[in-house]
Design an enzyme around this catalytic site. Structure first.
Site, PDB file in Angstrom:
ATOM      1  N   LYS A  40      21.088 -12.553 -21.013  1.00  0.00           N
ATOM      2  CA  LYS A  40      19.983 -11.603 -21.745  1.00  0.00           C
ATOM      3  C   LYS A  40      18.738 -12.010 -21.086  1.00  0.00           C
ATOM      4  O   LYS A  40      18.203 -13.104 -20.993  1.00  0.00           O
ATOM      5  CB  LYS A  40      20.090 -11.442 -23.114  1.00  0.00           C
ATOM      6  N   ARG A  62      29.687 -12.605 -28.051  1.00  0.00           N
ATOM      7  CA  ARG A  62      30.163 -11.811 -27.092  1.00  0.00           C
ATOM      8  C   ARG A  62      29.736 -12.316 -25.663  1.00  0.00           C
ATOM      9  O   ARG A  62      28.354 -12.570 -25.578  1.00  0.00           O
ATOM     10  CB  ARG A  62      29.688 -10.101 -27.006  1.00  0.00           C
TER      11      ARG A  62
END
Lengths: 220, 289
Positions: free
Chosen positions: B224, B258
């Site tokens: 991210k 995840r």
């Protein structure tokens, strides 16, 4: 009576604490903002910071301080006079950085606010941005209308055209994620019909997809 | 609320530290940019991640970033064949679908999906009912109230941890009220969704606050932008930063991770489990022979 208007961006990343290690990259724009303040500061004994309202429009105490902790940074000064919402805080921080020691006012404006400038010589510091849809990486993604929208504002600043600022379409501004529109409406209301002695756009940038402008108007 | 998370035929206990592998059925997701576009390529990736030891497979058809419109029909065109194929090839695998849309959820649950991973925080008010109807699991993610596929712009939190905790608790309670089985609900603080990088770092540091709600915590950290802004690196170079955040979240009690990089993530989680005292050595010989 308004004797000058300074235009500076309302970008949180202008504050070095928020820019992190990249604070140097925006030094030219930050420097232009300080030049704007020093210039308009010669024309007024009060600088009235006008910025977009976040939740509430209104006037804050002149000794209120900036606070950016809601963006995740730890540092802020002692809030003895109260805390400014962050767009006014950007104006306050820039005034501090420019060494402004004169009187201050802080006013957050929305679409319906009217501001009275009763002081003898007030310089307005308009803290506002253009659209946030200049590129695919922009916060608001790409909207092809954004560049023309920003261009019109830049020309208005560079030519001292208050009527052009008054003519900005609020609906289009909202679609382009432009939060600055209420501030320019204020500037236009306060200055339309007055003769601008000097107008200059000192800097503009859209590196992050948001339109930033630094400039000033001086009135005779 | 229940201490065991039940998804598909599996149970995930508090210290299990399981991997949810990301399988993108999109042409343009930020990290793999179309490498698995097309059902055949996506199914190969499903086979690969299961082979690598993924506990859950999360199939998504719409990238999180803004871009060209992907409507319900197009989203289903992308994900349904992958869900059907994955269910066919791996009858016991735990399958999750990354969607915010109730219309998509109906079709994929019917096709055998076990979990709906709603990354946008319940924007479709009908989603919880669908999940309840099919007895599926759900991930309730805090997205700061943003519309799907929009970026955070100057987002301010008076108390990002407190507000995120309250947000996910509200979402979870809404699911319970809609009839979703409580042991199928996980919460996700939604790193970078409606948050800037410092907000995401603080939420990582305070994973304990999410865990303290009693709901199983899922974190989605992989590659991210908050990692990218700490290190000033593009997505392809964010593995180490991702694993560092993974280790902290794992040590502080997160349960599901995840991830794009299954093998590396599994190794980190296995190490954290051993450090935390939840798992033993695989081999005890040194100094003991």
């Amino acid at each position: 009576m308004v004797t000058a208007v300074g235009f500076v961006p309302s970008a949180p990343l202008l504050i070095p604490d928020l820019a992190g290690g990249a604070a140097e990259r925006d030094e030219p724009l930050r420097g232009a903002c300080l030049d704007v303040i020093r210039c308009i500061g010669k024309a007024g004994s009060t600088i009235c910071v006008v910025a977009p309202a976040v939740t509430t429009a209104g006037e804050w105490p002149s000794d209120a301080t900036w606070d950016f902790t809601g963006f995740g940074v730890a540092r802020r000064p002692e809030p003895n006079g109260g805390v400014l919402p962050w767009p006014l805080g950007i104006g306050a921080w820039l005034l501090d950085a420019a060494g402004w020691e004169g009187r201050r006012r802080y006013v957050a404006v929305d679409a319906t606010t009217t501001v009275a400038y009763d002081d003898a010589d007030v310089a307005v510091l308009a803290v506002a941005d253009g659209g946030a849809c200049r590129t695919e990486k922009a916060p608001g993604y790409l909207d092809a209308r954004a560049e023309g929208f920003d261009q019109a504002i830049m020309v208005a600043i560079d030519t001292g055209d208050a009527e052009a600022l008054a003519a900005i379409d609020p609906g289009l501004a909202a679609e382009l994620w432009c939060t600055g529109w209420p501030v320019w409406r204020q500037v236009a209301m306060a200055t339309v019909g007055r003769r601008v002695a000097e107008a200059r756009l000192l800097a503009s940038a859209a590196d992050y997809g948001v339109g930033y402008f630094a400039g000033y108007w001086l009135f005779s | 609320m229940p201490s065991v998370l039940r998804w598909g035929s599996e149970e995930f206990h508090a210290t299990d530290r399981a991997v949810m592998a990301i399988v993108n059925a999109t042409p343009d997701s930020f990290f793999d940019r179309g490498r698995t576009f097309g059902a055949a390529a996506a199914l190969e990736r499903v086979d690969q991640v299961i082979d690598e030891g993924a506990d859950i497979v999360d199939i998504g058809g719409v990238k999180a970033a803004p871009g060209g419109d992907v409507d319900v029909d197009e989203e289903l065109r992308r994900v349904l064949p992958v869900v059907e194929g994955a269910r066919d090839r791996h009858p016991d695998a735990v399958l999750s679908v990354d969607t915010w849309r109730s219309d998509v959820a109906v079709a994929v649950c019917r096709a055998g999906a076990d979990v709906v991973n709603d990354a946008w925080g319940g924007v479709d008010s009908g989603l919880a009912d669908v999940v309840a109807r099919y007895g599926a699991g759900i991930v309730c993610t805090h997205a700061g109230g943003q519309s799907p596929r929009t970026r955070p712009h100057r987002v301010w939190y008076d108390d990002v941890v407190g507000q995120t905790v309250a947000g996910v608790q509200g979402l979870a309670q809404h699911c319970v009220d809609a009839g979703v089985r409580p042991d199928g609900i996980a919460i996700d603080p939604g790193h970078d969704f409606g948050k800037n990088s410092r907000h995401s770092l603080l939420l990582t540091r305070r994973t304990d606050a999410l865990v303290a709600t009693g709901w199983p915590v899922l974190v989605s950290l992989s590659r991210k932008d908050f990692v990218g802004e700490v290190l000033d690196l593009p997505p392809d170079d964010r593995l180490e930063g991702t694993l560092a955040a993974t280790a902290i979240a794992a040590y502080r009690g997160a349960r599901i991770f995840r991830a794009h990089d299954v093998t590396a993530t599994r190794r980190v989680l296995r190490m954290i489990s051993a450090i935390a005292g939840d798992a033993d050595l695989a081999v005890g010989r040194r100094g003991l022979a």
